[in-house]
Scaffold this active site. Structure first.
Site, PDB file in Angstrom:
ATOM      1  N   GLY A  98       0.831  -1.198   0.000  1.00 25.90           N
ATOM      2  CA  GLY A  98       0.000   0.000   0.000  1.00 25.90           C
ATOM      3  C   GLY A  98       0.855   1.232   0.000  1.00 25.90           C
TER       4      GLY A  98
ATOM      5  CB  VAL B 204       1.487  -0.368   4.074  1.00 25.47           C
ATOM      6  CG1 VAL B 204       1.259  -1.566   4.978  1.00 25.47           C
ATOM      7  CG2 VAL B 204       0.868   0.885   4.664  1.00 25.47           C
TER       8      VAL B 204
ATOM      9  CE  LYS C 193       0.341   4.557   8.814  1.00 20.97           C
ATOM     10  NZ  LYS C 193      -0.861   4.690   9.657  1.00 20.97           N
TER      11      LYS C 193
ATOM     12  CG  ASP D 127      -9.205  10.090   9.531  1.00 19.58           C
ATOM     13  OD1 ASP D 127     -10.233  10.406   8.889  1.00 19.58           O
ATOM     14  OD2 ASP D 127      -8.099   9.884   9.004  1.00 19.58           O
TER      15      ASP D 127
END
Ligand SMILES: *[C@@H]1O[C@H](CO)[C@@H](O)[C@H](O)[C@H]1NC(C)=O
Ligand SMILES: *[C@@H]1O[C@H](CO)[C@@H](O)[C@H](O)[C@H]1NC(C)=O
Ligand SMILES: *[C@@H]1O[C@H](CO)[C@@H](O)[C@H](O)[C@H]1NC(C)=O
Ligand SMILES: *[C@@H]1O[C@H](CO)[C@@H](O)[C@H](O)[C@H]1NC(C)=O
Length: 695
Positions: free
Chosen positions: A426, A433, A448, A544
């Site tokens: 990702g 990621v 990450k 979020d």
């Protein structure tokens, strides 16, 4: 009375005379002793230019017996000869070679016209009164000159035996006319020569009387003499030689007291001549007796105490070679090539060869220098890197996190194998990621790693670590650990296989989902948020909430992720936010007040819930009015059924769908007080989920 007085005087005068006589005797004997002794007592050490060294000496007591030298006025040295012979001039004395060089008369006889010898001399002189000299057999030879001449020499005959000679040697020469003899040629024509044996003690000659009658004009006499081999060269003029001529002769001398050899001489210390330390005794090569010599490495006079002194070989490079470093030692010297730098099989005679040629030394030096510089630079960089690493670690809250035992602190090197471009699963504004495996159990993880993040986003990463270290829940993505040794922490999460709810609903991973599954996802997600809002020791706002931040495991268990802009309410009372989440899901009340509350998360969750049942994507843009249209439809009392995803709309759980729709509306209420608590939402959704599963 007078006689009486005389008597009285007499005894007093007699002792006075005795005293005077005794005094004179003492003085005389003192003078005698002083005169007798050698070097200590002012013996001359030179005669003219010639050194006079013991055992030679000038004057009484200055020499060993037989080595007396007479120094005539004008500084001409002579051997002290017998009373009836003139002293023999000395032209050289050598202690080292045990030689004396003297001038000896020649032997001759001359004939008259009747062929009768009318005048002659056998040449003999008494230079050898005490027998210390021998004619050197190696340095001298016998030369006979004449045109019909025979002469020979001999050693002393034994008494009473005319032919009791040990040896008898000579030669004959002849020439019929003066023109046959040639200067420089002494091979029998006018001149002959012959070697002599060792042991010769005098220079007397014997002639045979051969006729000279026909040769009187050019050769009236016979001549015979001993002479140094290189010192005489025949000349035809010598057929009429001056009879007073002297010839140079080398004599070998030795200590010959009682004809002792070394072994005998050493036995009697009082007479042994080699008195110096570091001296050796050598048996004489010419006659009986011995000579002394300084030992190897010493020089000087072995015949006087301490006469032999060490030779400093290092100062006499001409005679004592050394190609390395020279060091004098008593009796010898050391010669070594400079250690480690050069070598030689024999530094005394062969040059030292450098172990490394100069060029190689330079190359090694330069390379070594560069190596050292490189090493220093490397170490400096390493230390700086280490210091930096430590600084980051501390800045990122390492010391605090070290005490939190549910979060593992990884070293940079631990993650290196994972952080490869092939492992990227990702990518986004936050960073990259990577998927990988870690630890002994090969646990699948998502790593990450922030890239090119601005200052604000840096804080999010640190924030996330701190938040995650406090929340442990089955519906919250587990932070396994992190690496704090970099500017912005790298985060290591458990790997969630199915990706985000966003993907599952709208995106690449789109899956069929029935109502029960959707409710299950919603309920579990709500539970996680409820836990954060109330179950933890301090309230945590997610800030979020959106489908992209709800990940789904294999069995569709949702896990809330991304706490980048989450807030710890207890710490941050103002909880105003400079960074905001996705506008689509953001509470509009928050925009008005600038105040983030748990109800803001409720609003966001409402949007998620709406997407979950409609499978339509909400958007902040005006063109997509999912929220507005839904809310409008709901307030107008018209059915919201049109909005529901067909996959679940067909079910007969209309009641449940209506309930969910109502919940969505409550969550999206602009009056925050109308919005339910997250715990309430979770409870109701669980209940509905059970119903949907038909339990
Ligand atoms: C004289 O010399 C001898 C050896 O040559 C020595 O033994 C003696 O002591 C010396 N005498 C004096 C007075 O120096
Ligand atoms: C030679 O010498 C001998 C002995 O002296 C003598 O008798 C003789 O007369 C001499 N002859 C001549 C020619 O002078
Ligand atoms: C040679 O002559 C001289 C004098 O005439 C004589 O004294 C001598 O003995 C002679 N030598 C020999 C070897 O006969
Ligand atoms: C040593 O020599 C001296 C002098 O010649 C002599 O008087 C003495 O007896 C000798 N000593 C020995 C031990 O031979």
């Amino acid at each position: 009375m007078i006689s009486k007085s005389n008597d009285e005087v007499m005894p007093s005068t007699t002792p006075l005379i005795v005293v005077v006589v005794l005094l004179l005797i003492t003085l005389a004997s003192g003078a005698l002793v002083a005169g007798q002794n050698s070097t200590a007592g002012g013996c001359p050490t030179k005669c003219g230019a010639m050194d006079i060294r013991y055992p030679f000496g000038i004057g009484d007591g200055c020499s060993r017996r037989g080595f007396e030298i007479v120094c005539e006025d004008g500084g001409v040295p002579f051997l002290a000869a017998g009373a009836d012979t003139k002293p023999i001039q000395v032209t050289g004395l050598s202690i080292e070679k045990a030689e004396a060089r003297v001038m000896l008369p020649i032997a001759w006889q001359c004939f008259n016209s009747s062929d009768v010898v009318y005048s002659s001399s056998n040449g003999m002189v008494q230079f050898n009164e005490h027998g210390v000299y021998r004619i050197s057999s190696t340095r001298n030879h016998l030369v006979v000159v004449g045109c019909n001449t025979m002469a020979f020499t001999q050693n002393q005959p034994n008494a009473g035996d005319d032919y009791g000679y040990d040896f008898f040697t000579g030669c004959t020469c002849y020439c019929s006319s003066r023109f046959h003899a040639t200067s420089g040629d002494c091979s029998g024509v006018g001149c002959c020569q012959v070697d002599i044996p060792a042991g010769l003690t005098d220079n007397s000659m014997v002639f045979y009387n051969l006729s000279h009658r026909s040769k009187l004009q050019f050769s009236p006499c016979d001549y015979a003499f001993l002479v140094e081999k290189e010192s005489y060269s025949f000349s035809t003029g010598d057929l009429r030689m001056n009879v007073d001529r002297k010839m140079p002769v080398t004599l070998d001398w030795a200590i010959r007291d009682g004809s002792l050899s070394c072994s005998h001489a050493k036995a009697n210390k009082s007479t042994y001549a080699c008195v110096s330390d570091n001296s050796d005794c050598l048996d004489s090569m010419n006659g009986p007796g011995y000579i002394c010599s300084c030992s190897t490495g010493y020089e000087g006079n072995p015949y006087v105490p301490n006469g032999c002194t060490d030779i400093n070989e290092c100062e006499r490079k001409d005679k004592y070679t050394c190609y390395g470093n020279c060091r004098n030692k008593p009796g010898s010297y050391d010669c070594r090539c400079p250690k480690g730098r050069s070598h030689s099989a024999d530094p005394y005679n062969e040059p030292c060869i450098p172990n490394f040629p100069l060029a190689a030394q330079i190359v090694v030096g330069v390379i070594g220098g560069f190596f050292i510089i490189a090493l220093v630079v490397f170490i400096t960089l390493l230390r700086r890197e280490k210091r930096k690493t430590k600084e980051f670690f501390e800045k990122n809250g390492g010391p605090i996190l070290e005490k939190v035992n549910n979060i593992k602190l990884f070293k940079k090197d631990d993650l290196k194998p994972i952080l490869k471009s092939g492992n990227i699963i990702g990518k986004g504004g936050f960073g990259e990621v990577y998927k990988g495996h870690i630890g002994e159990t090969n646990q699948p993880v998502a790593v990450k790693k922030p890239i090119n993040v601005n200052l604000a986003k840096k804080d999010q990463f640190a924030n996330e670590v701190i938040i995650q270290s406090r929340v442990i829940h089955k519906n919250i993505v587990k932070l396994i650990g992190c690496c704090l040794e970099v500017d912005i922490p790298i985060l290591v999460y458990e790997f969630i296989s199915k990706g985000s709810l966003e993907d599952v609903l709208h995106g690449s991973n789109r899956l069929p989902l029935n109502l029960a599954q959707r409710l299950h996802i919603a309920a579990q997600s709500a539970e996680a948020l409820a836990y954060m809002h109330s179950k933890t020791s301090t309230t945590i706002l997610h800030g979020d909430v959106k489908p992209a931040n709800i990940l789904l495991s294999d069995d569709l268990l949702p896990k809330i992720s991304d706490f980048g802009i989450s807030r710890l309410l207890a710490i941050d009372n103002e909880h105003t936010m400079s960074v905001i989440g996705d506008m689509t899901y953001m509470d509009p009340i928050y925009f008005q007040t600038g105040l983030l509350t748990d109800k803001s998360d409720v609003y966001s969750f409402g949007v998620v819930l709406l997407e979950l049942i409609t499978r339509k994507k909400a958007s902040h843009s005006d063109k997509n009015n999912l929220l507005k249209n839904f809310l409008d439809a709901y307030t107008n009392g018209t059915t919201v059924r049109d909005f529901i995803d067909e996959e679940i709309a067909a079910t007969n759980h209309l009641e449940l769908l209506a309930g969910i729709a109502g919940m969505v509306v409550q969550c999206l209420s602009l009056d925050v007080n109308q919005r339910p608590e997250m715990t309430d939402i979770a409870e109701r959704l669980h209940y509905m989920a059970k119903k949907a599963r038909g339990i």
